[in-house]
Scaffold this active site. Structure first.
Site, PDB file in Angstrom:
ATOM      1  N   VAL A  33       0.828  -1.211   0.000  1.00  0.00           N
ATOM      2  CA  VAL A  33       0.000   0.000   0.000  1.00  0.00           C
ATOM      3  C   VAL A  33       0.860   1.257   0.000  1.00  0.00           C
ATOM      4  O   VAL A  33       0.622   2.191  -0.773  1.00  0.00           O
ATOM      5  CB  VAL A  33      -0.962   0.012   1.214  1.00  0.00           C
ATOM      6  N   ARG A  81      13.579  -2.063   7.208  1.00  0.00           N
ATOM      7  CA  ARG A  81      14.970  -2.281   6.791  1.00  0.00           C
ATOM      8  C   ARG A  81      15.325  -1.318   5.671  1.00  0.00           C
ATOM      9  O   ARG A  81      14.596  -1.197   4.696  1.00  0.00           O
ATOM     10  CB  ARG A  81      15.151  -3.711   6.261  1.00  0.00           C
ATOM     11  N   LYS A 140      -6.876  -1.047  10.751  1.00  0.00           N
ATOM     12  CA  LYS A 140      -8.159  -1.459  11.347  1.00  0.00           C
ATOM     13  C   LYS A 140      -7.981  -2.139  12.690  1.00  0.00           C
ATOM     14  O   LYS A 140      -8.786  -1.981  13.593  1.00  0.00           O
ATOM     15  CB  LYS A 140      -8.927  -2.373  10.397  1.00  0.00           C
ATOM     16  N   GLY A 185     -11.490  -1.202   1.893  1.00  0.00           N
ATOM     17  CA  GLY A 185     -10.549  -0.625   0.926  1.00  0.00           C
ATOM     18  C   GLY A 185     -11.008   0.664   0.304  1.00  0.00           C
ATOM     19  O   GLY A 185     -11.196   1.671   0.990  1.00  0.00           O
ATOM     20  N   ILE A 234     -13.813   1.472  -1.083  1.00  0.00           N
ATOM     21  CA  ILE A 234     -15.227   1.852  -1.071  1.00  0.00           C
ATOM     22  C   ILE A 234     -15.432   3.028  -0.128  1.00  0.00           C
ATOM     23  O   ILE A 234     -15.146   2.924   1.061  1.00  0.00           O
ATOM     24  CB  ILE A 234     -16.126   0.688  -0.614  1.00  0.00           C
ATOM     25  N   GLU A 260      -3.508 -15.342   2.674  1.00  0.00           N
ATOM     26  CA  GLU A 260      -2.117 -15.284   3.092  1.00  0.00           C
ATOM     27  C   GLU A 260      -1.647 -16.661   3.576  1.00  0.00           C
ATOM     28  O   GLU A 260      -2.453 -17.557   3.824  1.00  0.00           O
ATOM     29  CB  GLU A 260      -1.965 -14.259   4.213  1.00  0.00           C
ATOM     30  N   ASP A 315     -10.355 -10.235  11.123  1.00  0.00           N
ATOM     31  CA  ASP A 315     -10.306  -9.051  10.265  1.00  0.00           C
ATOM     32  C   ASP A 315     -11.703  -8.431  10.114  1.00  0.00           C
ATOM     33  O   ASP A 315     -11.887  -7.223  10.274  1.00  0.00           O
ATOM     34  CB  ASP A 315      -9.745  -9.459   8.888  1.00  0.00           C
ATOM     35  N   LYS A 323     -13.333  -4.648  11.470  1.00  0.00           N
ATOM     36  CA  LYS A 323     -14.076  -3.716  10.605  1.00  0.00           C
ATOM     37  C   LYS A 323     -15.495  -3.500  11.137  1.00  0.00           C
ATOM     38  O   LYS A 323     -16.034  -2.394  11.076  1.00  0.00           O
ATOM     39  CB  LYS A 323     -14.105  -4.249   9.176  1.00  0.00           C
ATOM     40  N   GLY A 341      -6.199  -4.760  -1.632  1.00  0.00           N
ATOM     41  CA  GLY A 341      -5.278  -4.570  -2.751  1.00  0.00           C
ATOM     42  C   GLY A 341      -4.567  -3.248  -2.608  1.00  0.00           C
ATOM     43  O   GLY A 341      -5.102  -2.299  -2.030  1.00  0.00           O
TER      44      GLY A 341
END
Lengths: 429, 429
Positions: A15, A47, A107, A136, A138, A192, A203, A207, A305
Site C-alpha cells: 500500500v 529495513r 483497522k 478498501g 469503497i 495469506e 479481520d 471492521k 489490494g
C-alpha cells in the site's frame, strides 16, 4: 504557490509504495485540488537498502526511526500503513497529540483501541481519518460519518473480508469443501500463508467494530464483537443453503436491538439469493446500510489490494491537507450516544438446522418438543426419508441466540438424532 | 449550550414537510452531533393557510415572502426544496453572496446554471451542499467530492431516474410496451401526470451534468449532455435485448474520452444481465464509478421520495451547521481541469441493430458493405429465416456514434431492408 503540505509515510509495503507512486503520478491534479503540493519528507521502513522497485522518492528520506520521523517539526501529516497495535499506537498518539493530522489504514488498532487515538486527536485538535481501514477503496466511512448524520441508521450488514468471500463464493460455485477452497485461494494470492485473521473472522470483526462505532455514535471495540469464522462451513452447509434458495456469506452485522442497545457480530449466515449481498462474488466487498429515512443503501467495490487501499488513503490525505490549509479540522469522534452493547445470547436470530434422524414414529414429536421447551418457534419443517433414516430440515422464527444454541445442544443429545448435518443462521429476509 | 443554528426553509411540499418532521423527531440526536440545536425560523410557501397535516412548527413562521426570509439577519442557513430555475436562483444567490450556507435539492438549477451558484458561494465564502440533488438518499456527491479526490475517475455510469427504471423493469418483466408500462407507473404513483421530464431524460441529464462536473473537475451543464429518453423503446427492443442476454436501462454515462476531453450522455442502452447495474430494479437508483486506483465501485439506494431525499438534505444540514460553528467551510467547487466536452457524434459507442431483410442472395453483402463504407467494424452477425424475409441481428465493434448513426440511416434507405426493428447502443461489456 503555497508551501507544501509535508507528509511522513510510515510503512512502504504494497500500500505504501502505491501511495508514493500515485502521489507522484497525480502530483499536478492533487496540487490543484488541495491548493498546495504534497511532499513526502520521510518514509519509515523496517529495513533500509531493500530494492523498492524504483519508487519516485529520494532514497535519502528513508529511515528506520519512525518515532523520530513523526516527531520532526516539519511534518504536517502522518500516513500510517504498517498495521498492528504497537508500535503503531505510540507513533500515532505522538503525532495526534502534537497536532499532526493522521491518515491510517490500521483497522486492528482502531478496533482494539480507537478510543486512545480519538482522545489524542481531540487533545491535539488534529484530524484522524481512516477510510482505508474498512472495505478498501469503497467510500463508506465518510458517508456514515457525514452523509447519514441527519438520519438514524438501524442496521449495517456487510461483506467486508475479500478472502473469505472468495472462499465461500468458490465453495458455492464448485461444491468444494473449505480446505480445498482455501488452498485455491492461497494459490491465487487471495489468502495469506497464515490465513487465521481472515478465515477466523478477526479481520471482519475489527471492521465491524469500526462500522458500528460510526453508525451508532458509540465506541464499539473488537472485544465487543461476537465472532465466528468460516472454517466450520462444510460442503453440506453449502448444499443445504442451495436447497433453500440461499447462499452462505461471512457477514458482519451491526444492529440496534429493540431495547435501546446495539449488537455487533461476525458469522457465516445463509442469505436468499435475491438479496443484493448474495450477488457479491469473488474478493469484492459490499456493505448494506438501512436507515430510517434513507431506506436501504448499498456500497460495493474492491475491499483490498494496494491500489484500491491507496486510493482511500489519498482521498483522506487530500481532505486533511485541505483542512490544514484552511486551518480547520473535521468533526471529531461522535460517540455521544454511548449505547450498551448486547451479548450474542440476547440477539434475536433465526437458525436453519438439518438433522439426520431415525425414521420412526414419534421422532418429529420429540424433536419439536425440544424446540418448544426452549421457546423457539418453528417456521418450516421438511422431512425426507433415506432408508432407515430421515433428514429433517427445520427453519426457526427469530428467537434469542442463546435459546437457539441451547436447542441445538439438546437435540445433539437425543438418541433419535443420529447427527446434526448443518446449523446456520439465516439473515436478510 | 451554544446558540441555535437558524434555518430558513424554502418550500414545504413532500420533501420540505419530511425535513421539518425529521428535524423535530431527531432534535436531540442532531443537537448532539452538531454541538448546537437547529431551529427553523421561517418556512416560505406559495400559499398560506393550507393544511400542513400537523407539522411540528408554529404556523406563524410561514411566509409567502421567500426573498424577505432569505435576507433576514438572523438566518444562518437556507434550505431550498422548491425546485426550478427562478425564483430559486435569485434566492440562493442572495443567500450565498451574503455568506449564508445553502443546502439544496435543486438539480435543474445546478445543471442549468450551477456556475452562478458556485461563484456566489465563493464570493460570500459560503457552503453550497446538494447531496439530495442526485440519487436521493444515496451518499454519492460527498464520495465523489471528497473520498475519491486522491484518485482519477475515468467513468461514471448511472441509473439515476427511478420512474424510467420502473418502466423499463416492468417492460422487461412482462413484455409490455412503453405506453402500457407508463400507464402502470402512473397508476402506482411512480410517474407524474406529466411524465416528460422523466421519460424524455431531462431529469437524468441534469443529474448527469452534476455528476460529471464533480467527477472530472470541470463545469458541465445540462446543455452539454446528449439526451435521448425511453419513449421510443419498444417491446421488440426489449425482446432483442433478452435474446442477447441483456436488459435495457436508461443510463447516464460520463466518461473521459481518449483525447483528453469528456463526454456526457443519457440514453437507453443494452447492458449484459451479469452487469451489476442490470439487477437494479423497480424505482431504485445506482451509480457505478470506475477510477484508476480504486477500480470499480457501486452505490445503490432509493433515488427519490420524501424521506430518502430529506435524509440527504439533513446530512448536508448537519455538515453546514458544524462548519458554521467551527467558523469554516467545505472545499469550494473544484473545476480546475476545465476539460472540453465532446459532442455525441465523436463518442465511441457500440450498436445492436436488428433488421428485417429480404431473404435472397447478396443481401448480407449489401448490408455489410454499408457498414464498411462508414468504417464500422461488425462484431457479430446472426441471420435467421422467416418465410421470404430474414432477420439480421448485427452487433458492431465500437465506432464514433456519428458513423454508427449514418450507417443506420443508409441501411434504412436500402431496398432490401424492409424495416429496422430495433437499434440500441450496447454498454457495460
Amino acid at each position: 504557490m503555497k508551501e507544501p503540505v509535508k507528509v511522513a509515510l510510515l510503512g512502504c509495503g504494497n500500500v505504501g509504495a502505491e501511495v508514493v507512486r500515485l502521489l507522484h503520478e497525480q502530483a499536478d491534479d492533487l496540487t490543484a485540488r488541495i491548493g498546495a503540493p504534497i511532499e513526502i519528507v520521510g518514509v519509515a521502513v523496517r529495513r533500509l537498502g531493500r530494492d523498492r522497485g524504483g519508487l519516485p522518492v529520494d532514497s535519502s528520506i528513508f529511515t528506520t526511526d519512525a518515532l523520530g520521523l513523526v516527531k520532526r517539526d516539519d511534518v504536517d501529516v502522518v500516513v500510517e500503513v504498517v498495521g498492528g497495535i504497537e508500535p503503531a499506537r505510540t507513533w500515532l498518539v505522538e503525532a495526534l497529540s502534537a497536532g499532526k493530522s493522521v491518515v491510517t489504514a490500521n483497522k486492528a488498532l482502531l478496533a482494539e483501541d480507537g478510543g486512545t487515538l480519538h482522545d489524542a486527536a481531540a487533545r491535539g485538535s488534529a484530524d484522524l481519518y481512516y477510510e482505508a481501514a474498512v472495505a478498501g477503496a469503497i467510500p463508506l466511512l465518510r458517508p456514515l460519518r457525514e452523509s447519514l448524520h441527519g438520519d438514524r441508521i438501524t442496521r449495517v450488514t456487510g461483506i467486508v473480508n475479500g478472502t473469505t468471500n472468495f472462499i465461500l463464493s468458490s465453495m458455492d460455485a464448485t461444491g468444494a469443501g473449505f480446505g480445498e477452497a482455501l488452498e485455491e485461494a492461497t494459490t491465487l494470492g487471495y489468502a495469506e500463508a497464515d490465513p487465521t485473521a481472515d478465515v477466523e473472522g478477526f479481520d471482519a470483526a475489527a471492521k465491524a467494530a469500526i462500522l458500528a462505532s460510526l453508525a451508532f455514535h458509540t465506541r464499539v471495540g473488537a472485544a465487543d464483537v461476537y465472532r465466528e469464522g468460516i472454517t466450520e462451513v462444510s460442503a453440506a452447509d453449502v448444499a443445504s443453503a442451495k436447497a433453500m434458495g440461499c447462499t452462505i456469506k461471512l457477514l458482519c452485522i451491526a444492529t440496534r436491538t429493540g431495547d435501546g442497545g446495539v449488537s455487533v457480530r461476525v458469522h457465516p449466515a445463509m442469505i436468499p439469493r435475491t438479496h443484493p449481498l448474495a450477488g457479491v462474488g469473488d474478493a469484492f466487498n459490499a456493505v448494506f446500510v438501512e436507515a430510517e429515512a434513507a431506506g436501504q443503501l448499498m456500497f460495493y467495490g474492491r475491499g483490498a489490494g494496494g491500489a484500491p487501499t491507496a486510493s482511500a488513503v489519498l482521498g483522506d490525505l487530500v481532505a486533511v491537507a485541505r483542512n490544514r490549509l484552511a486551518k480547520t479540522r473535521a468533526a471529531s469522534e461522535s460517540a455521544y450516544a454511548d449505547l450498551p452493547v448486547r451479548s450474542m445470547g440476547e440477539v434475536r436470530t433465526r437458525y436453519h438446522i438439518s438433522l439426520d434422524v431415525a425414521d420412526r414414529a414419534g421422532v418429529l414429536a420429540a424433536v419439536a418438543g425440544v424446540f418448544a421447551k426452549h421457546d423457539v418457534s418453528i417456521a418450516t419443517v421438511n422431512q425426507s426419508g433415506r432408508g432407515n433414516d430421515a433428514i429433517l430440515v427445520i427453519v426457526t422464527h427469530s428467537a434469542p441466540d442463546a435459546a437457539l444454541a441451547a436447542t441445538v445442544e439438546e437435540l445433539r443429545s437425543l438418541d433419535i438424532v443420529r447427527s446434526i448435518a448443518s446449523v446456520l443462521r439465516v439473515e436478510g429476509e
